[in-house]
Design a protein around this motif. Sequence first.
Motif, mmCIF file in Angstrom:
data_model
loop_
_atom_site.group_PDB
_atom_site.id
_atom_site.type_symbol
_atom_site.label_atom_id
_atom_site.label_comp_id
_atom_site.label_asym_id
_atom_site.label_seq_id
_atom_site.Cartn_x
_atom_site.Cartn_y
_atom_site.Cartn_z
ATOM 1 N N ASP A 74 0.836 -1.206 0.000
ATOM 2 C CA ASP A 74 0.000 0.000 0.000
ATOM 3 C C ASP A 74 0.869 1.254 0.000
ATOM 4 O OD1 ASP A 74 -2.244 -1.626 0.108
ATOM 5 O OD2 ASP A 74 -2.552 -1.345 2.273
ATOM 6 N N LEU A 75 1.952 1.228 0.778
ATOM 7 C CA LEU A 75 2.865 2.366 0.841
ATOM 8 C C LEU A 75 3.526 2.604 -0.515
ATOM 9 C CD1 LEU A 75 4.368 4.542 2.460
ATOM 10 C CD2 LEU A 75 6.038 2.777 3.075
ATOM 11 N N MET A 76 3.924 1.542 -1.197
ATOM 12 C CA MET A 76 4.553 1.684 -2.515
ATOM 13 C C MET A 76 3.565 2.265 -3.529
ATOM 14 S SD MET A 76 7.735 0.783 -2.289
ATOM 15 C CE MET A 76 7.713 1.493 -0.661
ATOM 16 N N ARG A 77 2.307 1.833 -3.456
ATOM 17 C CA ARG A 77 1.280 2.379 -4.351
ATOM 18 C C ARG A 77 1.018 3.853 -4.033
ATOM 19 N NH1 ARG A 77 -0.604 -2.947 -3.928
ATOM 20 N NH2 ARG A 77 -1.896 -2.493 -2.122
ATOM 21 N N ALA A 78 0.991 4.197 -2.740
ATOM 22 C CA ALA A 78 0.780 5.584 -2.339
ATOM 23 C C ALA A 78 1.931 6.464 -2.830
ATOM 24 C CB ALA A 78 0.631 5.692 -0.818
ATOM 25 N N ALA A 79 3.153 5.972 -2.721
ATOM 26 C CA ALA A 79 4.313 6.727 -3.195
ATOM 27 C C ALA A 79 4.218 6.963 -4.697
ATOM 28 C CB ALA A 79 5.604 5.986 -2.851
ATOM 29 N N ARG A 80 3.772 5.952 -5.433
ATOM 30 C CA ARG A 80 3.610 6.103 -6.884
ATOM 31 C C ARG A 80 2.573 7.176 -7.207
ATOM 32 N NH1 ARG A 80 4.406 3.014 -11.673
ATOM 33 N NH2 ARG A 80 5.528 1.486 -10.444
ATOM 34 N N ARG A 81 1.446 7.168 -6.465
ATOM 35 C CA ARG A 81 0.409 8.181 -6.692
ATOM 36 C C ARG A 81 0.936 9.583 -6.390
ATOM 37 N NH1 ARG A 81 -2.788 4.374 -4.094
ATOM 38 N NH2 ARG A 81 -2.706 5.578 -2.179
ATOM 39 N N ILE A 82 1.660 9.724 -5.285
ATOM 40 C CA ILE A 82 2.198 11.032 -4.898
ATOM 41 C C ILE A 82 3.173 11.531 -5.959
ATOM 42 C CG2 ILE A 82 3.708 12.202 -3.229
ATOM 43 C CD1 ILE A 82 2.390 10.308 -1.078
ATOM 44 N N LEU A 83 4.081 10.664 -6.402
ATOM 45 C CA LEU A 83 5.051 11.055 -7.428
ATOM 46 C C LEU A 83 4.364 11.411 -8.739
ATOM 47 C CD1 LEU A 83 7.905 8.496 -6.733
ATOM 48 C CD2 LEU A 83 7.967 10.976 -6.367
ATOM 49 N N THR A 84 3.346 10.650 -9.094
ATOM 50 C CA THR A 84 2.601 10.934 -10.327
ATOM 51 C C THR A 84 1.960 12.315 -10.257
ATOM 52 O OG1 THR A 84 2.188 8.585 -10.682
ATOM 53 C CG2 THR A 84 0.720 10.125 -11.815
ATOM 54 N N GLU A 85 1.360 12.638 -9.114
ATOM 55 C CA GLU A 85 0.742 13.950 -8.934
ATOM 56 C C GLU A 85 1.785 15.057 -8.972
ATOM 57 O OE1 GLU A 85 -1.496 13.713 -5.300
ATOM 58 O OE2 GLU A 85 -2.828 12.167 -6.104
ATOM 59 N N MET A 86 2.938 14.832 -8.345
ATOM 60 C CA MET A 86 4.003 15.845 -8.342
ATOM 61 C C MET A 86 4.508 16.092 -9.759
ATOM 62 S SD MET A 86 6.122 14.672 -4.927
ATOM 63 C CE MET A 86 7.581 15.542 -5.422
ATOM 64 N N ILE A 87 4.716 15.029 -10.501
ATOM 65 C CA ILE A 87 5.221 15.170 -11.869
ATOM 66 C C ILE A 87 4.180 15.846 -12.751
ATOM 67 C CG2 ILE A 87 5.906 13.859 -13.925
ATOM 68 C CD1 ILE A 87 7.251 11.873 -11.930
ATOM 69 N N ALA A 88 2.922 15.494 -12.570
ATOM 70 C CA ALA A 88 1.862 16.130 -13.353
ATOM 71 C C ALA A 88 1.805 17.621 -13.057
ATOM 72 C CB ALA A 88 0.520 15.467 -13.058
ATOM 73 N N SER A 89 1.940 18.003 -11.791
ATOM 74 C CA SER A 89 1.932 19.424 -11.423
ATOM 75 C C SER A 89 3.118 20.147 -12.039
ATOM 76 C CB SER A 89 1.974 19.581 -9.902
ATOM 77 O OG SER A 89 0.793 19.092 -9.326
ATOM 78 N N GLN A 90 4.274 19.502 -12.030
ATOM 79 C CA GLN A 90 5.463 20.112 -12.624
ATOM 80 C C GLN A 90 5.293 20.265 -14.134
ATOM 81 O OE1 GLN A 90 8.606 17.541 -11.285
ATOM 82 N NE2 GLN A 90 8.658 18.442 -9.240
ATOM 83 N N ALA A 91 4.680 19.284 -14.769
ATOM 84 C CA ALA A 91 4.453 19.359 -16.216
ATOM 85 C C ALA A 91 3.494 20.496 -16.535
ATOM 86 C CB ALA A 91 3.909 18.027 -16.736
ATOM 87 N N GLU A 92 2.459 20.656 -15.716
ATOM 88 C CA GLU A 92 1.515 21.754 -15.927
ATOM 89 C C GLU A 92 2.217 23.101 -15.770
ATOM 90 O OE1 GLU A 92 -1.753 21.144 -13.235
ATOM 91 O OE2 GLU A 92 -2.243 19.203 -14.126
ATOM 92 N N LEU A 93 3.060 23.226 -14.756
ATOM 93 C CA LEU A 93 3.798 24.461 -14.543
ATOM 94 C C LEU A 93 4.733 24.731 -15.717
ATOM 95 C CD1 LEU A 93 4.631 26.872 -12.817
ATOM 96 C CD2 LEU A 93 6.226 25.364 -11.614
ATOM 97 N N LEU A 94 5.394 23.705 -16.206
ATOM 98 C CA LEU A 94 6.280 23.857 -17.354
ATOM 99 C C LEU A 94 5.507 24.337 -18.580
ATOM 100 C CD1 LEU A 94 9.121 23.571 -18.486
ATOM 101 C CD2 LEU A 94 8.615 21.158 -18.939
ATOM 102 N N ASP A 95 4.316 23.775 -18.794
ATOM 103 C CA ASP A 95 3.474 24.221 -19.924
ATOM 104 C C ASP A 95 3.122 25.708 -19.799
ATOM 105 O OD1 ASP A 95 3.541 21.696 -21.027
ATOM 106 O OD2 ASP A 95 1.555 21.113 -20.266
ATOM 107 N N VAL A 96 2.761 26.133 -18.593
ATOM 108 C CA VAL A 96 2.418 27.538 -18.358
ATOM 109 C C VAL A 96 3.631 28.421 -18.630
ATOM 110 C CG1 VAL A 96 1.795 29.233 -16.574
ATOM 111 C CG2 VAL A 96 0.540 27.078 -16.753
#
Length: 118
Positions: free
Chosen positions: A82-104
């Motif tokens: 469960d912890l490994m899955r949670a870490a994957r979700r957190i990293l995915t969200e962080m990367i998505a936010s960074q990609a959105e910021l980069l697009d802006v």
Amino acid sequence: MQVPLYQAKAEFFRMLGHPVRIRVLELLGEGPRQVRDLLDDIGVEASNLSQQLAVLRRAGIVISTREGTAVVYSLAGPDVADLMRAARRILTEMIASQAELLDVLRETEAGAASPTAA
């Protein structure tokens, strides 16, 4: 003297802080594996894998059993998966936010670089 919970958590995450250990836990989250299969999947030297498995075993996160001549490792409980899955979700969200910021930033830069009509 009892260790504060925040300190115990920091030590726990420090123990997890090795790429081979994380990869082992991800693979074991899919089910028990023999050491030779872990070696094939991770691609490290046997001595390195052995050291990392020993750290995880001492921490009580993985358990080992013997099946004939093979040693099989598995997670000690479902919480680590469960912890490994949670870490994957957190990293995915962080990367998505960074990609959105980069697009802006790129859009802003492109807008500033385009000539304006007077």
